[in-house]
Design a protein around this motif. Structure first.
Motif, PDB file in Angstrom:
ATOM      1  N   ALA A 114       0.828  -1.200   0.000  1.00  0.00           N
ATOM      2  CA  ALA A 114       0.000   0.000   0.000  1.00  0.00           C
ATOM      3  C   ALA A 114       0.868   1.258   0.000  1.00  0.00           C
ATOM      4  N   ILE A 115       1.918   1.266   0.814  1.00  0.00           N
ATOM      5  CA  ILE A 115       2.824   2.418   0.846  1.00  0.00           C
ATOM      6  C   ILE A 115       3.524   2.576  -0.500  1.00  0.00           C
ATOM      7  N   ALA A 116       3.970   1.455  -1.080  1.00  0.00           N
ATOM      8  CA  ALA A 116       4.635   1.510  -2.383  1.00  0.00           C
ATOM      9  C   ALA A 116       3.695   2.041  -3.462  1.00  0.00           C
ATOM     10  N   LEU A 117       2.431   1.620  -3.428  1.00  0.00           N
ATOM     11  CA  LEU A 117       1.461   2.116  -4.404  1.00  0.00           C
ATOM     12  C   LEU A 117       1.233   3.616  -4.239  1.00  0.00           C
ATOM     13  N   CYS A 118       1.151   4.071  -3.002  1.00  0.00           N
ATOM     14  CA  CYS A 118       0.984   5.509  -2.758  1.00  0.00           C
ATOM     15  C   CYS A 118       2.159   6.302  -3.308  1.00  0.00           C
ATOM     16  N   VAL A 119       3.370   5.802  -3.074  1.00  0.00           N
ATOM     17  CA  VAL A 119       4.561   6.488  -3.584  1.00  0.00           C
ATOM     18  C   VAL A 119       4.554   6.477  -5.107  1.00  0.00           C
ATOM     19  N   ALA A 120       4.194   5.346  -5.717  1.00  0.00           N
ATOM     20  CA  ALA A 120       4.171   5.254  -7.182  1.00  0.00           C
ATOM     21  C   ALA A 120       3.164   6.225  -7.778  1.00  0.00           C
ATOM     22  N   VAL A 121       1.968   6.285  -7.198  1.00  0.00           N
ATOM     23  CA  VAL A 121       0.951   7.225  -7.679  1.00  0.00           C
ATOM     24  C   VAL A 121       1.455   8.662  -7.558  1.00  0.00           C
ATOM     25  N   SER A 122       2.108   8.974  -6.455  1.00  0.00           N
ATOM     26  CA  SER A 122       2.592  10.332  -6.203  1.00  0.00           C
ATOM     27  C   SER A 122       3.702  10.726  -7.166  1.00  0.00           C
ATOM     28  N   VAL A 123       4.640   9.810  -7.391  1.00  0.00           N
ATOM     29  CA  VAL A 123       5.724  10.092  -8.332  1.00  0.00           C
ATOM     30  C   VAL A 123       5.169  10.247  -9.751  1.00  0.00           C
ATOM     31  N   GLY A 124       4.244   9.370 -10.129  1.00  0.00           N
ATOM     32  CA  GLY A 124       3.642   9.465 -11.443  1.00  0.00           C
ATOM     33  C   GLY A 124       2.895  10.762 -11.637  1.00  0.00           C
ATOM     34  N   PHE A 125       2.139  11.174 -10.623  1.00  0.00           N
ATOM     35  CA  PHE A 125       1.411  12.433 -10.710  1.00  0.00           C
ATOM     36  C   PHE A 125       2.374  13.608 -10.845  1.00  0.00           C
ATOM     37  N   ALA A 126       3.404  13.641  -9.985  1.00  0.00           N
ATOM     38  CA  ALA A 126       4.349  14.757  -9.996  1.00  0.00           C
ATOM     39  C   ALA A 126       5.148  14.811 -11.295  1.00  0.00           C
ATOM     40  N   THR A 127       5.371  13.660 -11.928  1.00  0.00           N
ATOM     41  CA  THR A 127       6.198  13.603 -13.131  1.00  0.00           C
ATOM     42  C   THR A 127       5.419  13.920 -14.394  1.00  0.00           C
ATOM     43  N   TRP A 128       4.191  13.393 -14.505  1.00  0.00           N
ATOM     44  CA  TRP A 128       3.477  13.492 -15.780  1.00  0.00           C
ATOM     45  C   TRP A 128       2.199  14.322 -15.727  1.00  0.00           C
ATOM     46  N   ILE A 129       1.463  14.254 -14.645  1.00  0.00           N
ATOM     47  CA  ILE A 129       0.156  14.909 -14.621  1.00  0.00           C
ATOM     48  C   ILE A 129       0.239  16.340 -14.108  1.00  0.00           C
ATOM     49  N   GLU A 130       0.926  16.540 -13.006  1.00  0.00           N
ATOM     50  CA  GLU A 130       0.960  17.860 -12.389  1.00  0.00           C
ATOM     51  C   GLU A 130       1.547  18.934 -13.305  1.00  0.00           C
ATOM     52  N   PRO A 131       2.652  18.672 -14.020  1.00  0.00           N
ATOM     53  CA  PRO A 131       3.170  19.723 -14.914  1.00  0.00           C
ATOM     54  C   PRO A 131       2.148  20.185 -15.948  1.00  0.00           C
ATOM     55  N   ALA A 132       1.372  19.247 -16.496  1.00  0.00           N
ATOM     56  CA  ALA A 132       0.357  19.619 -17.490  1.00  0.00           C
ATOM     57  C   ALA A 132      -0.751  20.450 -16.846  1.00  0.00           C
ATOM     58  N   LEU A 133      -1.160  20.065 -15.639  1.00  0.00           N
ATOM     59  CA  LEU A 133      -2.187  20.833 -14.947  1.00  0.00           C
ATOM     60  C   LEU A 133      -1.703  22.238 -14.624  1.00  0.00           C
ATOM     61  N   ARG A 134      -0.461  22.354 -14.248  1.00  0.00           N
ATOM     62  CA  ARG A 134       0.076  23.688 -13.937  1.00  0.00           C
ATOM     63  C   ARG A 134       0.178  24.553 -15.187  1.00  0.00           C
ATOM     64  N   ARG A 135       0.580  23.954 -16.284  1.00  0.00           N
ATOM     65  CA  ARG A 135       0.653  24.742 -17.521  1.00  0.00           C
ATOM     66  C   ARG A 135      -0.728  25.268 -17.908  1.00  0.00           C
ATOM     67  N   GLU A 136      -1.730  24.403 -17.796  1.00  0.00           N
ATOM     68  CA  GLU A 136      -3.085  24.835 -18.142  1.00  0.00           C
ATOM     69  C   GLU A 136      -3.568  25.906 -17.177  1.00  0.00           C
ATOM     70  N   LEU A 137      -3.337  25.718 -15.880  1.00  0.00           N
ATOM     71  CA  LEU A 137      -3.729  26.738 -14.919  1.00  0.00           C
ATOM     72  C   LEU A 137      -2.962  28.024 -15.171  1.00  0.00           C
TER      73      LEU A 137
END
Length: 413
Positions: free
Chosen positions: A364-387
């Motif tokens: 469960a901890i590993a999955l949380c870290v994986a989701v967080s790293v994936g979000f910070a690497t691929w999703i968050e930059p796109a959301l910030r650019r749009e915002l």
């Protein structure tokens, strides 16, 4: 402080730093590592301790997991993880003071919106969906909680209980923004010194009130020490931000007698505050743990942060280590936002599937870290650019001097 059982300290990125002027693009390795470890500590605390101490019938973490598993063997390593919140506050005090340096109030406000909002909105929405998956709550009950969450309304309930810490952060941001707007940011050293003396004096009054409850001021002081509004208004949380601000000022301006006194006062206030919080923790009340443990861990981490500033100024670090630390730092905020509801739901599924208690915890901890790293690497930059593009079309307060390069620059703080 009242004697009620308190099982949680709360219901948890990268910055440039140097002497005088911050070198562009340089990561403070110690801050990023501490940020990630603080978030990880909160996750371990919630999963391995709080989940089986939260009262039955609660609608947060315990309900999201479904059938919590007890981990008494991990008690020595898990119960103090809540101190990660106070470590976050110290780092925020340091980084936000740096972020405010030589910036307009509009630029500072934009930087905070771009930093906080995309991940907040994304994971609040996940928490909303997950809440419907594990509970029978109606849209009429949950939607107001969701709306409070996405605007960080200062009073809960929110869709995720950990958001109280974000409301405290926003109050701190607002104070710094007011200092910039008024021009008083140039008096930051005097303001931080005065505030450090104030919170230290408050905790001296708390200690006196505990020792002499018959004194006339004892009741109001103890009530204030235990009130949520005191957290929100930084009376009982401000010491941690001030420790970070004092570290920043000492690194920027060099050691001075007044700076050392201010740091010592904020450290003393923070240590007393942590001790009082620990006294009301279930681990102390039910498992005979020492309230000194989280205090000592917090002080050691603060010392490490101070050393990391000295190390940073020397410039001696490998690019690989800097990149790794930066990635960890960027993942800490989404890790904090995801773990308590979305991650807890995954944790509960793993347990329901019959996976053993300890493998389920680690996975469960590993999955949380994986989701967080994936979000910070691929999703968050796109959301910030749009915002960022939307802010560029907003009223003048948020539009001035806005550009894509500015988004990238603000992303570092």
């Amino acid at each position: 402080m009242t004697a009620r059982v308190r099982t949680a300290a709360g219901e948890a990125r990268s910055a440039d730093f140097g002497g005088g002027t911050a070198p562009t693009g340089r990561t403070i390795i110690g801050l990023d590592i501490a940020r990630f470890l603080a978030a990880l500590g909160v996750v371990v605390y919630h999963y391995a301790f709080f989940s089986w101490h939260e009262p039955a019938g609660a609608t947060g973490l315990r309900a999201a997991i479904g059938s919590p598993v007890a981990y008494p063997g991990l008690l020595p390593l898990s119960w103090w993880g809540w101190v990660g919140v106070e470590i976050f506050f110290v780092i925020s005090g340091l980084v936000i003071c740096l972020s405010a340096e030589n910036r307009s109030s509009a630029a500072f406000l934009r930087s905070r919106i771009l930093r906080i909002a995309p991940a907040l909105w994304f994971f609040a929405t996940i928490s909303l969906v997950v809440t419907f998956l594990y509970s029978s709550a109606t849209i009429e009950a949950v939607l107001p909680m969701y709306l409070r969450s996405i605007v960080l309304f200062p009073q809960g309930p929110w869709v995720d209980g950990v958001y109280w810490t974000l409301t405290v952060e926003v109050v701190f941001y607002g104070l710094i923004c007011l200092l910039i707007l008024s021009g008083w940011i140039t008096r930051l050293q005097a303001i931080v010194f005065s505030a450090s003396m104030l919170v230290f004096g408050f905790y001296i009054a708390v200690l006196v009130a505990r020792a002499r409850p018959e004194l006339g001021f004892a009741g109001p002081v103890l009530a204030a020490a235990d009130a949520y509004v005191s957290r929100l208004l930084l009376l009982t949380t401000g010491a941690y931000f001030l420790v970070g601000a004092n570290l920043y000022l000492l690194s920027r301006d060099g050691w001075s007698a007044s700076g050392a006194v201010a740091l010592a006062a904020s450290l003393g206030a923070g240590a007393v505050g942590l001790w009082l919080s620990a006294e009301n923790n279930a681990a102390v009340l039910l498992h005979a743990r020492s309230p000194a443990t989280p205090v000592l861990i917090w002080l050691v981490v603060v010392g490490g942060l101070g050393l990391s500033l000295v190390f940073h100024r020397s410039g001696q670090s490998s690019p690989g280590l800097r990149n790794l630390a930066r990635s960890a730092g960027l993942a800490s905020y989404p890790l904090y936002l995801f773990h308590n509801i979305g991650g807890a739901f995954l944790f509960g599924l793993l347990i329901a599937f019959g996976i053993g208690a300890y493998p389920a915890l680690l996975l469960a901890i590993a999955l949380c870290v994986a989701v967080s790293v994936g979000f910070a690497t691929w999703i968050e930059p796109a959301l910030r650019r749009e915002l960022g593009r939307r802010l560029a079309r907003s009223p003048n307060l948020l539009r001035a001097e806005f550009s894509t390069s500015a988004v990238k620059r603000w992303d570092r703080t």
